[in-house]
Design a protein around this motif. Structure first.
Motif, short mmCIF file in Angstrom:
data_model
loop_
_atom_site.label_atom_id
_atom_site.label_comp_id
_atom_site.label_asym_id
_atom_site.label_seq_id
_atom_site.Cartn_x
_atom_site.Cartn_y
_atom_site.Cartn_z
N ILE A 136 0.86 -1.19 0.00
CA ILE A 136 0.00 0.00 0.00
C ILE A 136 0.89 1.23 0.00
CG2 ILE A 136 -1.65 1.38 1.34
CD1 ILE A 136 -2.95 -1.17 2.29
N VAL A 137 0.72 2.09 -0.99
CA VAL A 137 1.48 3.33 -1.12
C VAL A 137 0.59 4.36 -1.81
CG1 VAL A 137 3.80 2.32 -1.17
CG2 VAL A 137 2.50 2.51 -3.28
N GLY A 138 1.09 5.57 -1.96
CA GLY A 138 0.37 6.59 -2.72
C GLY A 138 0.52 6.35 -4.21
N PHE A 139 -0.52 6.72 -4.96
CA PHE A 139 -0.47 6.55 -6.41
C PHE A 139 0.68 7.35 -7.02
CE2 PHE A 139 -1.94 7.89 -10.70
CZ PHE A 139 -1.89 6.64 -11.30
N ASP A 140 1.00 8.50 -6.42
CA ASP A 140 2.12 9.30 -6.92
C ASP A 140 3.43 8.53 -6.82
OD1 ASP A 140 1.48 9.95 -3.98
OD2 ASP A 140 3.54 10.65 -4.14
N THR A 141 3.60 7.76 -5.74
CA THR A 141 4.82 6.99 -5.55
C THR A 141 4.90 5.85 -6.56
OG1 THR A 141 4.72 7.49 -3.18
CG2 THR A 141 6.19 5.72 -3.85
N VAL A 142 3.77 5.18 -6.80
CA VAL A 142 3.73 4.12 -7.81
C VAL A 142 4.11 4.70 -9.18
CG1 VAL A 142 2.28 2.44 -9.00
CG2 VAL A 142 2.00 2.81 -6.55
N SER A 143 3.57 5.85 -9.50
CA SER A 143 3.81 6.46 -10.80
C SER A 143 5.26 6.92 -10.96
CB SER A 143 2.86 7.65 -11.01
OG SER A 143 1.51 7.24 -10.91
N GLU A 144 5.83 7.49 -9.91
CA GLU A 144 7.19 8.00 -9.99
C GLU A 144 8.23 6.90 -10.03
OE1 GLU A 144 10.60 10.52 -9.91
OE2 GLU A 144 8.53 10.88 -10.50
N TYR A 145 8.10 5.92 -9.15
CA TYR A 145 9.14 4.90 -9.04
C TYR A 145 8.82 3.63 -9.83
CZ TYR A 145 10.88 8.02 -5.50
OH TYR A 145 11.35 9.14 -4.86
N GLY A 146 7.57 3.44 -10.19
CA GLY A 146 7.22 2.32 -11.05
C GLY A 146 7.47 2.63 -12.51
N GLN A 147 7.36 3.91 -12.87
CA GLN A 147 7.67 4.39 -14.20
C GLN A 147 6.98 3.59 -15.31
OE1 GLN A 147 11.89 4.93 -14.72
NE2 GLN A 147 12.13 6.06 -12.82
N ASP A 160 -9.20 6.00 -0.16
CA ASP A 160 -9.86 7.12 0.53
C ASP A 160 -9.03 7.78 1.63
OD1 ASP A 160 -11.98 6.94 -1.15
OD2 ASP A 160 -13.39 6.08 0.29
N TYR A 161 -7.74 7.79 1.49
CA TYR A 161 -6.89 8.61 2.38
C TYR A 161 -5.59 8.92 1.63
CZ TYR A 161 -4.25 4.32 3.49
OH TYR A 161 -3.50 3.18 3.41
N GLY A 162 -4.82 9.84 2.18
CA GLY A 162 -3.60 10.26 1.51
C GLY A 162 -3.86 11.10 0.28
N VAL A 244 0.63 18.63 -3.34
CA VAL A 244 -0.18 19.68 -2.72
C VAL A 244 -1.43 19.03 -2.14
CG1 VAL A 244 -1.45 21.82 -3.10
CG2 VAL A 244 0.64 21.36 -4.42
N SER A 245 -1.75 19.39 -0.90
CA SER A 245 -2.99 18.91 -0.29
C SER A 245 -4.02 20.03 -0.28
CB SER A 245 -2.74 18.38 1.12
OG SER A 245 -1.90 17.24 1.08
N SER A 266 -3.67 12.00 -6.53
CA SER A 266 -3.15 10.83 -5.85
C SER A 266 -3.90 10.54 -4.56
CB SER A 266 -1.66 11.02 -5.55
OG SER A 266 -1.12 9.90 -4.87
N GLN A 267 -3.95 9.27 -4.19
CA GLN A 267 -4.39 8.82 -2.89
C GLN A 267 -3.78 7.44 -2.67
OE1 GLN A 267 -8.57 7.41 -2.48
NE2 GLN A 267 -8.85 8.23 -4.54
N ALA A 268 -4.00 6.85 -1.52
CA ALA A 268 -3.44 5.54 -1.23
C ALA A 268 -4.06 4.48 -2.13
CB ALA A 268 -3.66 5.18 0.24
N VAL A 269 -3.22 3.54 -2.60
CA VAL A 269 -3.69 2.46 -3.47
C VAL A 269 -3.10 1.14 -2.99
CG1 VAL A 269 -3.94 3.98 -5.47
CG2 VAL A 269 -1.79 2.75 -5.12
N LEU A 270 -3.78 0.06 -3.32
CA LEU A 270 -3.26 -1.29 -3.10
C LEU A 270 -2.65 -1.75 -4.41
CD1 LEU A 270 -3.06 -3.89 -1.31
CD2 LEU A 270 -5.26 -4.57 -2.30
#
Length: 403
Positions: A136-147, A160-162, A244-245, A266-270
Protein backbone atom coordinates in the motif's frame (compact mmCIF):
# COMPACT_ATOMS: atom_id res chain seq x y z
CA UNK A 1 14.46 18.99 -23.51
CA UNK A 2 17.15 18.81 -20.88
CA UNK A 3 16.39 16.35 -18.11
CA UNK A 4 18.69 17.37 -15.30
CA UNK A 5 18.81 16.13 -11.73
CA UNK A 6 20.97 17.43 -8.93
CA UNK A 7 22.21 14.91 -6.38
CA UNK A 8 18.84 13.18 -6.36
CA UNK A 9 18.40 10.05 -4.25
CA UNK A 10 15.20 9.30 -6.11
CA UNK A 11 16.55 8.57 -9.57
CA UNK A 12 17.67 4.97 -10.01
CA UNK A 13 20.82 6.24 -11.71
CA UNK A 14 21.94 8.13 -8.62
CA UNK A 15 24.07 5.32 -7.26
CA UNK A 16 21.59 3.81 -4.78
CA UNK A 17 22.88 2.17 -1.63
CA UNK A 18 20.84 -0.93 -2.40
CA UNK A 19 20.17 -2.09 -5.97
CA UNK A 20 16.79 -1.66 -7.60
CA UNK A 21 17.62 -3.99 -10.48
CA UNK A 22 14.31 -4.31 -12.21
CA UNK A 23 13.97 -0.57 -12.82
CA UNK A 24 16.56 -0.78 -15.58
CA UNK A 25 18.63 -3.17 -17.64
CA UNK A 26 22.32 -2.83 -18.37
CA UNK A 27 21.63 -2.19 -22.04
CA UNK A 28 19.25 0.73 -21.46
CA UNK A 29 21.06 2.74 -18.81
CA UNK A 30 23.11 5.85 -19.53
CA UNK A 31 24.73 8.43 -17.25
CA UNK A 32 26.29 11.69 -18.34
CA UNK A 33 27.77 14.12 -15.85
CA UNK A 34 28.42 17.81 -16.39
CA UNK A 35 29.59 20.44 -13.94
CA UNK A 36 28.17 23.96 -14.50
CA UNK A 37 30.64 26.82 -14.12
CA UNK A 38 28.72 28.37 -11.23
CA UNK A 39 28.73 25.36 -9.02
CA UNK A 40 30.69 22.25 -8.25
CA UNK A 41 27.61 20.10 -7.78
CA UNK A 42 27.13 17.38 -10.38
CA UNK A 43 24.08 17.35 -12.62
CA UNK A 44 23.07 13.87 -13.70
CA UNK A 45 21.10 13.17 -16.84
CA UNK A 46 19.62 9.71 -17.06
CA UNK A 47 17.54 7.78 -19.53
CA UNK A 48 15.74 4.72 -18.28
CA UNK A 49 13.66 2.04 -19.88
CA UNK A 50 11.79 -0.54 -17.87
CA UNK A 51 12.82 -4.15 -17.84
CA UNK A 52 11.06 -7.02 -16.17
CA UNK A 53 14.39 -8.83 -15.72
CA UNK A 54 16.15 -8.29 -12.41
CA UNK A 55 19.93 -7.94 -12.78
CA UNK A 56 22.35 -7.82 -9.86
CA UNK A 57 26.11 -7.78 -10.44
CA UNK A 58 25.58 -9.03 -13.95
CA UNK A 59 23.46 -12.02 -12.92
CA UNK A 60 19.77 -12.60 -13.49
CA UNK A 61 17.85 -13.02 -10.24
CA UNK A 62 14.65 -15.06 -10.08
CA UNK A 63 13.34 -14.19 -6.64
CA UNK A 64 9.91 -15.72 -7.18
CA UNK A 65 11.27 -19.16 -6.24
CA UNK A 66 13.40 -18.03 -3.28
CA UNK A 67 10.75 -17.98 -0.52
CA UNK A 68 7.37 -19.37 0.45
CA UNK A 69 5.91 -16.59 2.63
CA UNK A 70 3.85 -13.75 1.17
CA UNK A 71 5.26 -10.27 1.80
CA UNK A 72 3.04 -7.20 2.25
CA UNK A 73 4.79 -3.81 2.19
CA UNK A 74 3.37 -0.97 4.31
CA UNK A 75 4.64 2.61 4.82
CA UNK A 76 6.94 2.78 7.83
CA UNK A 77 6.49 6.40 8.97
CA UNK A 78 4.25 9.43 8.86
CA UNK A 79 0.57 10.07 8.34
CA UNK A 80 0.32 7.53 5.53
CA UNK A 81 1.65 4.81 7.84
CA UNK A 82 -0.83 5.63 10.62
CA UNK A 83 -3.80 5.85 8.26
CA UNK A 84 -2.87 2.55 6.63
CA UNK A 85 -2.78 0.74 9.97
CA UNK A 86 -6.11 2.31 10.92
CA UNK A 87 -7.73 1.15 7.67
CA UNK A 88 -6.47 -2.40 8.08
CA UNK A 89 -7.71 -2.44 11.68
CA UNK A 90 -11.16 -1.31 10.52
CA UNK A 91 -11.11 -4.24 8.09
CA UNK A 92 -10.33 -6.69 10.93
CA UNK A 93 -6.76 -7.01 9.65
CA UNK A 94 -4.89 -5.54 12.61
CA UNK A 95 -1.11 -5.61 12.23
CA UNK A 96 0.59 -7.27 15.18
CA UNK A 97 4.07 -5.88 15.75
CA UNK A 98 5.91 -7.44 18.70
CA UNK A 99 8.59 -4.75 18.77
CA UNK A 100 7.93 -1.27 17.31
CA UNK A 101 11.57 -1.13 16.21
CA UNK A 102 11.22 -4.23 14.06
CA UNK A 103 10.52 -3.89 10.36
CA UNK A 104 8.55 -7.13 10.11
CA UNK A 105 5.15 -7.95 11.60
CA UNK A 106 2.14 -10.23 11.16
CA UNK A 107 -1.57 -10.03 10.42
CA UNK A 108 -2.98 -13.01 12.36
CA UNK A 109 -6.03 -13.33 10.10
CA UNK A 110 -3.85 -13.88 7.02
CA UNK A 111 -1.83 -17.08 7.14
CA UNK A 112 1.71 -17.20 5.76
CA UNK A 113 1.84 -13.42 5.35
CA UNK A 114 4.60 -11.12 6.57
CA UNK A 115 4.17 -7.36 6.88
CA UNK A 116 7.29 -5.38 6.01
CA UNK A 117 7.48 -1.70 6.98
CA UNK A 118 9.36 0.22 4.32
CA UNK A 119 9.73 3.67 2.84
CA UNK A 120 7.02 4.12 0.18
CA UNK A 121 9.49 4.37 -2.70
CA UNK A 122 11.23 1.21 -1.48
CA UNK A 123 7.89 -0.63 -1.45
CA UNK A 124 7.55 0.07 -5.18
CA UNK A 125 11.15 -0.85 -5.92
CA UNK A 126 10.88 -4.11 -3.97
CA UNK A 127 7.65 -5.03 -5.68
CA UNK A 128 9.53 -4.70 -8.95
CA UNK A 129 12.54 -6.67 -7.74
CA UNK A 130 10.40 -9.48 -6.30
CA UNK A 131 11.23 -8.82 -2.65
CA UNK A 132 7.60 -7.85 -1.92
CA UNK A 133 4.38 -9.23 -3.37
CA UNK A 134 1.74 -6.63 -2.46
CA UNK A 135 1.83 -3.19 -0.86
CA UNK A 136 0.00 0.00 0.00
CA UNK A 137 1.48 3.33 -1.12
CA UNK A 138 0.37 6.59 -2.72
CA UNK A 139 -0.47 6.55 -6.41
CA UNK A 140 2.12 9.30 -6.92
CA UNK A 141 4.82 6.99 -5.55
CA UNK A 142 3.73 4.12 -7.81
CA UNK A 143 3.81 6.46 -10.80
CA UNK A 144 7.19 8.00 -9.99
CA UNK A 145 9.14 4.90 -9.04
CA UNK A 146 7.22 2.32 -11.05
CA UNK A 147 7.67 4.39 -14.20
CA UNK A 148 4.93 2.55 -16.07
CA UNK A 149 6.39 -0.91 -15.47
CA UNK A 150 3.76 -3.46 -16.49
CA UNK A 151 4.65 -5.77 -13.60
CA UNK A 152 2.93 -3.35 -11.20
CA UNK A 153 -0.85 -3.79 -11.02
CA UNK A 154 -3.12 -1.41 -9.15
CA UNK A 155 -5.54 -3.72 -7.33
CA UNK A 156 -7.54 -1.00 -5.54
CA UNK A 157 -7.16 2.57 -6.78
CA UNK A 158 -9.12 4.51 -4.13
CA UNK A 159 -8.47 3.71 -0.47
CA UNK A 160 -9.86 7.12 0.53
CA UNK A 161 -6.89 8.61 2.38
CA UNK A 162 -3.60 10.26 1.51
CA UNK A 163 -5.38 12.59 -0.92
CA UNK A 164 -3.10 15.04 -2.70
CA UNK A 165 -2.10 16.17 -6.17
CA UNK A 166 1.23 16.62 -7.91
CA UNK A 167 1.19 20.18 -9.20
CA UNK A 168 3.39 22.78 -10.79
CA UNK A 169 3.52 26.04 -8.80
CA UNK A 170 5.02 29.40 -9.75
CA UNK A 171 5.47 32.71 -7.89
CA UNK A 172 2.57 35.16 -7.74
CA UNK A 173 4.95 38.07 -8.38
CA UNK A 174 7.49 39.29 -10.91
CA UNK A 175 7.44 37.88 -14.42
CA UNK A 176 4.83 35.30 -13.35
CA UNK A 177 2.29 37.77 -12.00
CA UNK A 178 -0.02 37.48 -15.03
CA UNK A 179 0.76 33.85 -15.85
CA UNK A 180 -2.13 31.62 -14.85
CA UNK A 181 -1.93 28.57 -17.09
CA UNK A 182 0.61 26.02 -18.29
CA UNK A 183 0.02 27.19 -21.85
CA UNK A 184 0.92 30.78 -20.92
CA UNK A 185 4.01 29.54 -19.09
CA UNK A 186 5.14 27.60 -22.17
CA UNK A 187 4.68 30.67 -24.41
CA UNK A 188 6.91 32.92 -22.29
CA UNK A 189 9.84 34.15 -24.39
CA UNK A 190 12.26 33.99 -21.46
CA UNK A 191 12.85 30.25 -21.76
CA UNK A 192 15.68 29.36 -24.11
CA UNK A 193 18.30 26.63 -24.35
CA UNK A 194 20.75 28.99 -22.66
CA UNK A 195 18.27 30.09 -19.97
CA UNK A 196 15.74 27.31 -19.39
CA UNK A 197 12.87 27.25 -16.92
CA UNK A 198 14.30 25.91 -13.64
CA UNK A 199 12.01 23.55 -11.75
CA UNK A 200 12.79 22.21 -8.28
CA UNK A 201 11.21 18.83 -7.61
CA UNK A 202 11.66 15.40 -6.12
CA UNK A 203 9.75 13.84 -9.03
CA UNK A 204 12.55 13.41 -11.53
CA UNK A 205 10.64 10.94 -13.71
CA UNK A 206 7.12 12.40 -13.75
CA UNK A 207 8.34 16.01 -13.98
CA UNK A 208 10.32 15.74 -17.25
CA UNK A 209 7.69 13.40 -18.72
CA UNK A 210 4.91 15.90 -17.97
CA UNK A 211 6.80 18.86 -19.39
CA UNK A 212 7.69 17.01 -22.57
CA UNK A 213 4.08 15.90 -23.08
CA UNK A 214 2.92 19.50 -22.69
CA UNK A 215 5.41 21.03 -25.11
CA UNK A 216 7.79 22.78 -22.71
CA UNK A 217 11.15 22.28 -24.39
CA UNK A 218 13.58 24.39 -22.39
CA UNK A 219 13.35 23.06 -18.83
CA UNK A 220 15.89 21.85 -16.28
CA UNK A 221 15.02 19.97 -13.10
CA UNK A 222 16.91 20.02 -9.84
CA UNK A 223 16.34 18.96 -6.27
CA UNK A 224 16.67 21.34 -3.34
CA UNK A 225 17.45 20.71 0.30
CA UNK A 226 14.59 21.40 2.68
CA UNK A 227 11.19 22.73 1.67
CA UNK A 228 10.81 23.20 -2.07
CA UNK A 229 8.51 26.18 -1.51
CA UNK A 230 11.54 28.29 -0.60
CA UNK A 231 13.41 27.60 -3.84
CA UNK A 232 11.86 30.39 -6.00
CA UNK A 233 12.28 33.03 -3.27
CA UNK A 234 15.92 32.01 -2.84
CA UNK A 235 16.50 32.34 -6.59
CA UNK A 236 17.55 28.73 -7.12
CA UNK A 237 14.41 27.80 -9.11
CA UNK A 238 11.72 29.52 -11.14
CA UNK A 239 9.00 27.01 -10.24
CA UNK A 240 8.42 23.91 -8.15
CA UNK A 241 6.70 20.60 -8.84
CA UNK A 242 5.49 19.08 -5.60
CA UNK A 243 2.63 17.36 -3.81
CA UNK A 244 -0.18 19.68 -2.72
CA UNK A 245 -2.99 18.91 -0.29
CA UNK A 246 -4.83 22.06 0.74
CA UNK A 247 -2.56 24.56 -0.99
CA UNK A 248 -2.06 26.56 2.22
CA UNK A 249 1.73 26.17 2.23
CA UNK A 250 1.93 27.42 -1.36
CA UNK A 251 -0.18 30.48 -0.59
CA UNK A 252 1.84 31.30 2.51
CA UNK A 253 4.98 31.29 0.37
CA UNK A 254 3.48 33.47 -2.39
CA UNK A 255 3.19 30.62 -4.84
CA UNK A 256 0.22 29.63 -7.00
CA UNK A 257 -0.94 26.60 -8.94
CA UNK A 258 -1.81 27.18 -12.57
CA UNK A 259 -4.43 25.83 -14.93
CA UNK A 260 -3.24 22.65 -16.61
CA UNK A 261 -0.36 22.31 -14.16
CA UNK A 262 -1.63 19.27 -12.29
CA UNK A 263 0.40 16.19 -13.19
CA UNK A 264 -1.80 13.70 -11.35
CA UNK A 265 -4.30 13.24 -8.53
CA UNK A 266 -3.15 10.83 -5.85
CA UNK A 267 -4.39 8.82 -2.89
CA UNK A 268 -3.44 5.54 -1.23
CA UNK A 269 -3.69 2.46 -3.47
CA UNK A 270 -3.26 -1.29 -3.10
CA UNK A 271 -0.65 -2.45 -5.58
CA UNK A 272 0.76 -5.88 -6.42
CA UNK A 273 3.43 -7.57 -8.49
CA UNK A 274 2.00 -9.28 -11.55
CA UNK A 275 4.65 -12.00 -11.32
CA UNK A 276 3.82 -12.71 -7.69
CA UNK A 277 0.07 -12.84 -8.35
CA UNK A 278 0.55 -15.36 -11.13
CA UNK A 279 3.55 -17.37 -9.97
CA UNK A 280 3.75 -17.35 -6.19
CA UNK A 281 1.44 -19.76 -4.38
CA UNK A 282 -1.22 -18.10 -2.22
CA UNK A 283 -0.59 -14.48 -3.29
CA UNK A 284 -3.68 -14.24 -5.49
CA UNK A 285 -5.96 -15.74 -2.82
CA UNK A 286 -4.54 -13.47 -0.11
CA UNK A 287 -4.88 -10.43 -2.36
CA UNK A 288 -8.51 -11.44 -3.01
CA UNK A 289 -9.27 -11.53 0.71
CA UNK A 290 -7.58 -8.18 1.38
CA UNK A 291 -9.43 -6.63 -1.56
CA UNK A 292 -12.79 -8.01 -0.41
CA UNK A 293 -12.31 -6.68 3.12
CA UNK A 294 -11.19 -3.27 1.88
CA UNK A 295 -14.09 -2.98 -0.58
CA UNK A 296 -16.70 -4.08 1.96
CA UNK A 297 -15.47 -1.63 4.60
CA UNK A 298 -14.98 1.35 2.28
CA UNK A 299 -18.40 0.85 0.74
CA UNK A 300 -19.95 0.88 4.20
CA UNK A 301 -18.23 4.07 5.35
CA UNK A 302 -20.84 6.80 5.79
CA UNK A 303 -23.74 4.38 5.31
CA UNK A 304 -26.45 3.70 7.90
CA UNK A 305 -29.09 1.03 8.35
CA UNK A 306 -32.51 2.58 8.93
CA UNK A 307 -35.31 0.40 10.35
CA UNK A 308 -38.87 1.62 10.86
CA UNK A 309 -42.24 0.06 11.70
CA UNK A 310 -45.04 0.88 9.30
CA UNK A 311 -48.73 0.00 9.42
CA UNK A 312 -50.01 -1.58 6.22
CA UNK A 313 -52.23 -4.17 4.60
CA UNK A 314 -49.39 -6.11 3.01
CA UNK A 315 -45.63 -6.07 2.47
CA UNK A 316 -46.16 -5.03 -1.15
CA UNK A 317 -48.35 -2.08 -0.15
CA UNK A 318 -45.73 -0.86 2.35
CA UNK A 319 -42.95 -1.30 -0.21
CA UNK A 320 -44.91 0.76 -2.74
CA UNK A 321 -45.24 3.60 -0.25
CA UNK A 322 -41.55 3.46 0.59
CA UNK A 323 -40.44 3.44 -3.04
CA UNK A 324 -42.60 6.49 -3.77
CA UNK A 325 -40.02 8.54 -1.84
CA UNK A 326 -36.75 9.28 -3.71
CA UNK A 327 -34.45 8.93 -0.67
CA UNK A 328 -35.78 5.55 0.48
CA UNK A 329 -34.70 3.18 -2.27
CA UNK A 330 -31.63 1.87 -0.41
CA UNK A 331 -28.95 -0.16 -2.18
CA UNK A 332 -31.34 -2.35 -4.18
CA UNK A 333 -34.67 -1.52 -2.58
CA UNK A 334 -36.28 -1.83 0.86
CA UNK A 335 -36.56 -5.06 2.81
CA UNK A 336 -40.11 -5.38 4.19
CA UNK A 337 -41.13 -8.09 6.64
CA UNK A 338 -44.16 -8.59 8.92
CA UNK A 339 -44.04 -7.65 12.60
CA UNK A 340 -46.12 -10.21 14.47
CA UNK A 341 -48.07 -9.51 17.64
CA UNK A 342 -50.71 -11.42 19.61
CA UNK A 343 -54.21 -9.94 19.89
CA UNK A 344 -57.29 -11.64 21.37
CA UNK A 345 -55.41 -14.93 21.37
CA UNK A 346 -54.51 -14.63 17.67
CA UNK A 347 -51.17 -13.89 15.98
CA UNK A 348 -51.63 -10.95 13.62
CA UNK A 349 -49.37 -8.75 11.48
CA UNK A 350 -50.67 -5.21 11.48
CA UNK A 351 -47.22 -3.67 11.16
CA UNK A 352 -44.32 -4.26 8.83
CA UNK A 353 -40.63 -3.61 9.49
CA UNK A 354 -38.91 -1.73 6.70
CA UNK A 355 -35.08 -1.81 6.42
CA UNK A 356 -33.02 0.31 4.03
CA UNK A 357 -29.43 1.52 3.71
CA UNK A 358 -29.02 5.31 3.66
CA UNK A 359 -25.92 7.49 3.16
CA UNK A 360 -25.07 9.91 5.96
CA UNK A 361 -25.76 13.03 3.91
CA UNK A 362 -29.33 11.84 3.23
CA UNK A 363 -30.06 10.46 6.68
CA UNK A 364 -32.25 13.18 8.18
CA UNK A 365 -34.16 13.69 4.93
CA UNK A 366 -34.86 9.95 4.81
CA UNK A 367 -36.19 9.95 8.37
CA UNK A 368 -38.51 12.84 7.51
CA UNK A 369 -39.84 10.99 4.46
CA UNK A 370 -40.38 7.82 6.51
CA UNK A 371 -42.42 9.74 9.06
CA UNK A 372 -44.45 11.34 6.28
CA UNK A 373 -45.59 7.93 4.99
CA UNK A 374 -46.37 6.51 8.42
CA UNK A 375 -43.05 5.25 9.73
CA UNK A 376 -42.51 5.07 13.48
CA UNK A 377 -39.99 3.66 15.92
CA UNK A 378 -37.17 4.56 13.56
CA UNK A 379 -33.86 2.88 14.47
CA UNK A 380 -30.53 3.93 12.98
CA UNK A 381 -27.18 2.13 13.19
CA UNK A 382 -23.90 2.57 11.26
CA UNK A 383 -22.82 -0.12 8.82
CA UNK A 384 -19.45 -1.86 9.15
CA UNK A 385 -19.30 -3.83 5.91
CA UNK A 386 -21.25 -4.15 2.68
CA UNK A 387 -20.21 -7.26 0.77
CA UNK A 388 -21.26 -7.52 -2.86
CA UNK A 389 -21.85 -10.83 -4.58
CA UNK A 390 -18.46 -10.19 -6.14
CA UNK A 391 -16.45 -6.99 -6.19
CA UNK A 392 -15.97 -5.52 -9.69
CA UNK A 393 -12.31 -4.81 -8.88
CA UNK A 394 -11.69 -8.53 -8.46
CA UNK A 395 -13.06 -9.22 -11.93
CA UNK A 396 -10.91 -6.39 -13.29
CA UNK A 397 -7.81 -7.89 -11.64
CA UNK A 398 -8.45 -11.32 -13.11
CA UNK A 399 -8.92 -9.71 -16.51
CA UNK A 400 -5.59 -7.88 -16.24
CA UNK A 401 -3.91 -11.15 -15.33
CA UNK A 402 -5.59 -13.00 -18.20
CA UNK A 403 -7.26 -15.43 -15.80
Amino acid sequence: MSLLQTNSPQCPSSFPSSPSPSLFSSSSFRISVARPNSTSRAFISCCLSQSQTAIVNGGVVNRIAERNEIRFGLPSKGRMAADTLDLLKDCQLSVRQVNPRQYVAKIPQLANLEVWFQRPKDIVRKLLSGDLDIGIVGFDTVSEYGQGNEDLIIVHDALDYGDCRLSLAIPKYGIFENINSLKELALMSQWTAEKPLRVATGFTYLGPKFMKENGLKHVVFSTADGALEAAPAMGIADAILDLVSSGTTLRENNLKEIEGGTVLESQAVLVASRKSLVQRKGVLDTTHEILERLEAHLRAVGQFTVTANMRGSSAEEVAERVLSQPSLSGLQGPTVSPVFSKRDGRVVADYYAMVICVPKNALYKSVQQLRAIGGSGVLISPLTYIFDEETPRWRELLSKLGL
